[in-house]
Design an enzyme around this catalytic site. Structure first.
Site, PDB file in Angstrom:
ATOM      1  N   ALA A 273       0.783  -1.252  -0.078  1.00 55.43           N
ATOM      2  CA  ALA A 273      -0.026   0.109  -0.088  1.00 55.43           C
ATOM      3  C   ALA A 273       0.838   1.199  -0.118  1.00 55.43           C
ATOM      4  O   ALA A 273       0.274   2.211   0.046  1.00 55.43           O
ATOM      5  CB  ALA A 273      -0.900   0.081   1.158  1.00 55.43           C
ATOM      6  N   ALA A 274       2.134   1.268  -0.197  1.00 56.14           N
ATOM      7  CA  ALA A 274       2.984   2.177  -0.220  1.00 56.14           C
ATOM      8  C   ALA A 274       2.452   3.321  -1.336  1.00 56.14           C
ATOM      9  O   ALA A 274       2.264   4.427  -1.428  1.00 56.14           O
ATOM     10  CB  ALA A 274       4.305   1.999  -0.445  1.00 56.14           C
ATOM     11  N   GLY A 275       2.288   2.491  -2.631  1.00 56.32           N
ATOM     12  CA  GLY A 275       1.916   3.403  -3.979  1.00 56.32           C
ATOM     13  C   GLY A 275       0.453   3.731  -3.600  1.00 56.32           C
ATOM     14  O   GLY A 275       0.199   4.891  -3.959  1.00 56.32           O
ATOM     15  N   ASP A 276      -0.479   2.929  -3.228  1.00 52.26           N
ATOM     16  CA  ASP A 276      -1.840   3.418  -2.866  1.00 52.26           C
ATOM     17  C   ASP A 276      -1.784   4.719  -2.012  1.00 52.26           C
ATOM     18  O   ASP A 276      -2.527   5.483  -2.369  1.00 52.26           O
ATOM     19  CB  ASP A 276      -2.659   2.197  -2.066  1.00 52.26           C
ATOM     20  CG  ASP A 276      -2.653   1.036  -2.956  1.00 52.26           C
ATOM     21  OD1 ASP A 276      -2.584   1.163  -4.183  1.00 52.26           O
ATOM     22  OD2 ASP A 276      -2.877  -0.100  -2.340  1.00 52.26           O
TER      23      ASP A 276
HETATM   24  O1  RIB Z   1      -1.365  -2.449  -3.268  1.00 54.60           O
HETATM   25  C1  RIB Z   1      -1.602  -3.190  -2.333  1.00 54.60           C
HETATM   26  C2  RIB Z   1      -2.827  -3.956  -2.507  1.00 54.60           C
HETATM   27  O2  RIB Z   1      -2.482  -4.649  -3.688  1.00 54.60           O
HETATM   28  C3  RIB Z   1      -3.220  -5.098  -1.512  1.00 54.60           C
HETATM   29  O3  RIB Z   1      -3.958  -4.566  -0.480  1.00 54.60           O
HETATM   30  C4  RIB Z   1      -3.702  -5.979  -2.215  1.00 54.60           C
HETATM   31  O4  RIB Z   1      -5.048  -6.254  -1.840  1.00 54.60           O
HETATM   32  C5  RIB Z   1      -3.775  -5.808  -3.698  1.00 54.60           C
HETATM   33  O5  RIB Z   1      -4.799  -5.173  -4.299  1.00 54.60           O
END
Ligand code: RIB
Length: 325
Positions: A273-276
């Site tokens: 989730a760093a990118g998210d």
């Molecule tokens: O970017 C991380 C996410 O990638 C995780 O939470 C997983 O569900 C995938 O979608």
């Protein structure tokens, strides 16, 4: 003497919150929700190798949901369109978004279908490997978007990733561009050989190096090649490209030039989730009126904190933590 009742104070607080919400542009995330099954392991197994893992945990995730959650937790005015199954995972994923005030009324609950799942291994260096099973994320169709078209029209900034069908992403991008919305695409997981039409009109594309290589077909082994890859995207119609380079930082490439933003040094325990969190914080900062340079700097602070914590949505900092950096 005029006394102010608790009720008055509460009312003023609510009024202030409403004013702040109105000032912020509205963010709509269209994308995936997954239940992550995370295995901590000393190292990634090689093909044919059996190793003993250290732990196994269920964490709420999905690139779309992570972005909506992060933008909501950081104080954004956020809604989401997506789909889950009528199962425990789906309910938990929706509820968690609601905890940070994300409008989940655009998340469809599909009967007799399974919510998206992700199988994640995280090694001792915090690096991960992810396999996703689309489940209901694969059912986010154009028709589903049309059903929630009002949400698209009412929003200012649209964020998408690629865990829902590519046709849906391109359809929304075209529609949103026509409606004058700001479109941000986090092209993960990346797909090769996309037509130029996919890139046209995207305001911000945020690949990492691997995704840049897959999307452009250009080998990325040096900073110069990162620029070449990003310029290839500009030529194909993207307005601005932000290439995230992990612990090194990121590069903003526009038709006016390029700028490198070094990353803060932190000890990463889990890069999931760093990118998210970067994408969400970037959009959130834009929604508050910051320019792209300021938005990148804020996004870097948020993702630098996220990598020091385990899990996807569990790693997202509060606004106060992000502002402190
Ligand atoms: O970017 C991380 C996410 O990638 C995780 O939470 C997983 O569900 C995938 O979608």
């Amino acid at each position: 003497m005029k006394t102010r009742s608790i009720r008055d104070t509460t009312f003023r607080k609510e009024e202030k919150e409403v004013e702040q919400m109105e000032f912020k542009k509205k963010i709509l995330v269209i994308g995936s929700l997954n239940m992550d099954l995370v295995v901590e392991t000393p190292h990634m197994p090689k093909a044919g190798e059996t190793i003993t893992g250290k732990s196994i945990t269920n964490v709420l995730g999905g690139k779309g949901a992570n972005q909506a959650y992060a933008a909501g937790k950081l104080g954004g005015n956020v809604g989401m369109i997506g789909a889950v199954g009528n199962d425990a995972c789906g309910r938990a994923l929706k509820q968690n978004l609601e905890c940070v005030h994300v409008d989940t009324s655009g998340i469809e609950v599909l009967e007799n279908e399974m919510s998206g799942q992700a199988f994640i291994t995280v090694d001792d260096n915090g690096e991960n490997a992810i396999i996703i099973i689309a489940g209901t994320n694969g059912m986010v169709t154009k028709e589903m978007i049309q059903k929630h078209i009002k949400k698209l029209k009412e929003s200012d900034i649209i964020i998408m990733q690629m865990e829902i069908p590519v046709e849906t992403v391109e359809y929304v991008k075209d529609l949103a561009s026509k409606l004058g919305k700001l479109v941000i695409i986090d092209p993960a997981p990346a797909v090769s050989n996309l037509p130029d039409s996919f890139f046209q009109g995207v305001d911000y594309m945020k690949p990492n190096e691997t995704e840049l290589e897959i999307l452009t077909g250009i080998k990325i082994q040096s900073q110069e090649q990162v620029t070449v890859g990003a310029r290839n995207m500009l030529e194909r119609g993207v307005k601005n490209v932000i290439v995230t380079l992990g612990s090194k930082g990121c590069l903003l490439v526009t038709e006016d030039g390029e700028e490198f933003f070094p990353a803060k040094k932190v000890r990463a325990v889990d890069t999931t989730a760093a990118g998210d969190s970067f994408t969400a914080a970037f959009a959130l900062a834009l929604s508050e009126g910051k320019n792209s340079r300021e938005a990148i700097q804020f996004a870097q602070k948020v993702s630098a904190i996220a990598v020091t914590r385990k899990g996807a949505q569990t790693s997202i900092p509060t606004r106060a933590e992000a502002d402190r950096g």
